[in-house]
Every structure is written in structure tokens, then in C-alpha cells.
Write an enzyme that holds these catalytic residues in place. Structure first.
Site, PDB file in Angstrom:
ATOM      1  N   THR A  18      34.948  44.084  43.469  1.00 45.82           N
ATOM      2  CA  THR A  18      34.961  44.235  44.926  1.00 45.82           C
ATOM      3  C   THR A  18      33.530  44.441  45.398  1.00 45.82           C
ATOM      4  O   THR A  18      32.799  45.233  44.798  1.00 45.82           O
ATOM      5  CB  THR A  18      35.834  45.414  45.389  1.00 45.82           C
ATOM      6  N   GLY A  39      40.444  41.202  48.221  1.00 41.97           N
ATOM      7  CA  GLY A  39      39.316  40.406  48.732  1.00 41.97           C
ATOM      8  C   GLY A  39      38.554  39.785  47.570  1.00 41.97           C
ATOM      9  O   GLY A  39      38.344  40.435  46.548  1.00 41.97           O
ATOM     10  N   ASP A  60      32.683  46.051  47.799  1.00 44.28           N
ATOM     11  CA  ASP A  60      32.543  47.401  48.367  1.00 44.28           C
ATOM     12  C   ASP A  60      32.017  48.411  47.344  1.00 44.28           C
ATOM     13  O   ASP A  60      31.471  49.448  47.720  1.00 44.28           O
ATOM     14  CB  ASP A  60      33.901  47.903  48.895  1.00 44.28           C
ATOM     15  N   ASP A  88      40.646  48.562  44.263  1.00 43.35           N
ATOM     16  CA  ASP A  88      41.528  49.705  43.982  1.00 43.35           C
ATOM     17  C   ASP A  88      42.992  49.428  44.367  1.00 43.35           C
ATOM     18  O   ASP A  88      43.907  49.882  43.693  1.00 43.35           O
ATOM     19  CB  ASP A  88      41.001  51.001  44.604  1.00 43.35           C
ATOM     20  N   ARG A 136      34.287  48.391  53.901  1.00 38.74           N
ATOM     21  CA  ARG A 136      35.528  49.079  54.286  1.00 38.74           C
ATOM     22  C   ARG A 136      35.191  50.487  54.773  1.00 38.74           C
ATOM     23  O   ARG A 136      34.387  50.609  55.698  1.00 38.74           O
ATOM     24  CB  ARG A 136      36.521  49.085  53.119  1.00 38.74           C
ATOM     25  N   ASP A 180      33.614  50.502  45.595  1.00 40.83           N
ATOM     26  CA  ASP A 180      34.195  51.814  45.937  1.00 40.83           C
ATOM     27  C   ASP A 180      35.183  52.333  44.889  1.00 40.83           C
ATOM     28  O   ASP A 180      36.019  53.179  45.197  1.00 40.83           O
ATOM     29  CB  ASP A 180      34.872  51.744  47.319  1.00 40.83           C
ATOM     30  N   ARG A 197      46.478  39.250  49.563  1.00 36.43           N
ATOM     31  CA  ARG A 197      46.973  40.622  49.667  1.00 36.43           C
ATOM     32  C   ARG A 197      48.476  40.442  49.887  1.00 36.43           C
ATOM     33  O   ARG A 197      48.892  39.777  50.829  1.00 36.43           O
ATOM     34  CB  ARG A 197      46.323  41.343  50.844  1.00 36.43           C
TER      35      ARG A 197
HETATM   36  O1  F6P Z   1      37.273  44.867  50.322  1.00 36.16           O
HETATM   37  C1  F6P Z   1      36.400  43.806  50.580  1.00 36.16           C
HETATM   38  C2  F6P Z   1      36.271  43.569  52.057  1.00 36.16           C
HETATM   39  O2  F6P Z   1      35.390  42.482  52.240  1.00 36.16           O
HETATM   40  C3  F6P Z   1      35.826  44.768  52.883  1.00 36.16           C
HETATM   41  O3  F6P Z   1      34.428  44.998  52.815  1.00 36.16           O
HETATM   42  C4  F6P Z   1      36.300  44.371  54.248  1.00 36.16           C
HETATM   43  O4  F6P Z   1      36.522  45.515  55.069  1.00 36.16           O
HETATM   44  C5  F6P Z   1      37.606  43.664  53.956  1.00 36.16           C
HETATM   45  O5  F6P Z   1      37.519  43.226  52.612  1.00 36.16           O
HETATM   46  C6  F6P Z   1      37.889  42.488  54.841  1.00 36.16           C
HETATM   47  O6  F6P Z   1      39.144  41.993  54.496  1.00 36.16           O
HETATM   48  P1  F6P Z   1      39.711  40.592  54.984  1.00 36.16           P
HETATM   49  O7  F6P Z   1      38.991  39.508  54.238  1.00 36.16           O
HETATM   50  O8  F6P Z   1      41.148  40.643  54.629  1.00 36.16           O
HETATM   51  O9  F6P Z   1      39.425  40.489  56.439  1.00 36.16           O
END
Ligand code: F6P
Length: 319
Positions: free
Chosen positions: A125, A11, A127, A103, A171, A129, A72
Site C-alpha cells: 500500500t 488499492g 500509505d 490492512d 488515507r 500504514d 474492494r
Molecule cells: O489506500 C491507498 C489509497 O490510495 C489511499 O491513499 C486513498 O485514500 C485511497 O486509496 C483512495 O481509494 P480509491 O482508489 O478507492 O479512491
């Protein structure tokens, strides 16, 4: 070490561009050839590297997102995908790689590190995390974005004397919710790290109503519960008027804060230093005010600290 590359993965996070800029300019300063790989690990598989010059990273320090794009990559999780990526790096004679991401991206970096490449991670990130670093690039900006959203929701909540349930990202962690809840004065913060009791959330809400509070803000981390469900329960148990705001991906965009730009600049530069020192399988952390090199293995074996004192403080200040 003559030729290195940089990529962003997972992300996006505000400040990734400032990190790319730091990697590119620090590399050129040291006389290295530097390539940008587009679309993360997928770009390694699909051979999407472009030579970067000083001007390639002009005018980006203040921009959210990532000029290299991100993805991803399910293919990189397979051994065939990993072999294609390694073959590309070998064919291009790329000796070191800076991976800017979360991560999941670091797991990918370790795969390349274990295959014999010098791979260094830069944590980015929203998050926040990743263990062994107090801050990841993008977290501060996301917390400011959420705090600003709380301020705005609060204006309308007060006008209508309503309760709002605001859902934020993170997340399966509650770092964004906790920091923004403390900064924004949320009445209750619901996060995955602490089992929540709906009856207690409602008790706190009604105590506020009884002492004349004109609104309530309940902040919910996406990994703990759905805001819609929390709102329905509050309505059922208190008969209060409740509205929901799900902030979603707007938390990932926007101009990075000065804190994130400075962090990204320091981390990007340090990543290049590590490659020049011949160190791979490390990531760059910010720990107790210092930029440090931390082995991936140490990070994978650790878990991120959770600030109970901040959680308790937020509860005390919102009585
Ligand atoms: O890891 C960053 C994040 O924004 C999380 O907070 C969220 O759960 C996820 O990515 C959303 O992913 P995507 O953009 O693939 O929907």
C-alpha cells in the site's frame, strides 16, 4: 501442499506485479501448482482463478498496477460472501493463499485463516500504514512520485513567486507527506498525526517571504485537511498568491522503484516459504533491514510508529 493461489486486493500499489512474479516463480521452483485469482476477494466469490505459468509473469517486474486486477469487495464483508469464497477454495483444492494488499486485505486474509486455510499476507500500500513493517510495497515509489511533483511545482512556484499547497494521499496517515516533505524541502507539512495551527503555517510562510524566499511549498496529507481549504485560509491570512495541486491517483501508478521491486521479490518469495512451512495467519514484514514473518494478531494489536524526529527535522531544515 500442492496447490496455492495468489491475489491482489484493495488499492493497487507499484510493485504488486513484482510480488506476483516472485510468488508465481518461487512456487513453480518448488513444484507447486499456482493459480492467480482475479479482482481480489471478489474473484474468490466469483470463481475467477487462472493457472499461472512461468511465462504468465514475464515482462511485469517493472510495471505499475497489478496484472491480476484488484477490487474492494463489499460482498466479502458479509458471511455469505465469505462462505462462497471458502467453498470455492475447497472445491478447487487450493490449500494456501498469498494475499497482496493493505490492512483491509489482511483482515480478509485472517477471515480465511480462521476458516482453516493457510493465508499469508504481503503488505502493499502506498500509505505505508501497516504496523510491524518499516516499509510496504509501493510506498517508496509513491514518495518518489510526490518528490518529483514537488520539484516540478517548485520550478513554476519560483518563477511566479507563489505559494503552493500540494495535497497527497495517505488515507488517515501522513507517512507519504512526511517522507516526501522531507525529501522535497516543504516549508510546512500538515499531517493527521500532528494537530496543525494555521497561524503557525502562515508565520513560517511570511518569515520565508521576509528573508527573500521566492516560493513556499505546503504539503497536506488528505487525512489532515483539504488543500483547497488550507489555500483559502493562507490567502485570507497573508494575502499571498496561492495555488493548489492535488496529486490524486497518479501517486498510485508508474514504474516501481528498484527498492520496491527488491522488497516485493523478497516478500513474495518469503510468503511461499511460509506456506511450504505450513504457516498461515502471518504476514511478511520488513523490520530493521530483515524480512520477517509476523502473526496477523500481533500486527492487529500494534500501531504504526510515527517518526517525530523526521517531523521535527523537516521543520528545522525548512526555516
Ligand atoms: O489506500 C491507498 C489509497 O490510495 C489511499 O491513499 C486513498 O485514500 C485511497 O486509496 C483512495 O481509494 P480509491 O482508489 O478507492 O479512491
Amino acid at each position: 501442499m500442492k496447490k496455492i493461489a495468489v491475489l491482489t486486493s484493495g488499492g493497487d500499489a507499484p510493485g504488486m506485479n513484482a510480488a506476483i512474479r516472485a510468488v508465481v516463480r518461487k512456487s513453480i521452483y518448488h513444484g507447486l501448482e499456482i493459480y492467480g485469482v482475479r479482482r481480489g476477494f471478489a474473484g474468490l466469490i466469483n470463481r475467477e482463478a487462472i493457472p499461472m505459468q512461468l511465462g504468465s509473469v514475464a515482462d511485469i517486474v517493472h510495471r505499475g498496477g497489478t496484472i491480476l486486477h484488484t477490487a474492494r469487495s463489499p460482498e466479502f464483508l458479509t458471511s455469505e460472501g465469505q462462505e462462497k469464497a471458502v467453498r470455492f477454495l475447497k472445491d478447487e483444492k487450493i490449500e494456501g493463499l498469498v494475499i497482496i494488499g493493505g490492512d483491509g486485505s489482511f483482515k480478509g486474509a485472517k477471515v480465511l485463516g480462521d476458516a482453516g486455510f493457510l493465508a499469508v499476507g504481503v503488505p502493499a500500500t502506498i500509505d505505508n500504514d501497516i504496523p510491524c513493517t518499516d516499509f510496504c510495497i509501493g510506498f517508496d515509489t509513491a514518495v518518489n512520485t510526490v518528490t518529483d511533483a514537488i520539484n516540478k511545482v517548485r520550478d513554476t512556484a519560483t518563477s511566479h513567486e507563489r505559494t503552493y499547497v500540494i495535497e497527497v494521499m495517505g488515507r488517515n496517515t501522513g507517512y507519504i507527506a512526511l517522507a516526501a516533505g522531507l525529501a522535497g524541502g516543504a516549508e510546512s507539512i500538515i499531517i493527521p498525526e500532528v494537530p496543525f495551527d494555521m497561524a503557525e503555517v502562515c508565520r513560517r510562510l511570511m518569515r520565508g517571504v521576509q528573508r527573500g524566499k521566492l516560493h513556499s511549498i505546503i504539503l497536506v496529507a488528505e487525512g489532515a485537511a483539504s488543500a483547497m481549504h488550507v489555500a483559502d485560509e493562507i490567502k485570507r491570512l497573508t494575502q499571498q498568491e496561492v495555488r493548489v495541486a492535488i496529486l490524486g491517483h497518479l501517486q498510485r501508478g508508474g514504474t516501481p522503484t528498484a527498492f520496491d521491486r527488491i522488497l516485493a521479490s523478497r516478500m513474495g518469495a518469503k510468503a511461499v516459504d511460509l506456506l511450504l512451512e505450513g504457516k498461515g495467519n502471518y504476514f511478511v514484514g520488513y523490520f530493521k533491514g530483515e524480512i520477517k514473518a509476523i502473526p496477523f494478531n500481533e500486527m492487529f494489536a500494534s500501531s504504526k510508529e510515527f517518526s517525530w524526529s523526521d517531523y521535527q527535522l523537516a521543520g528545522i531544515l525548512a526555516i
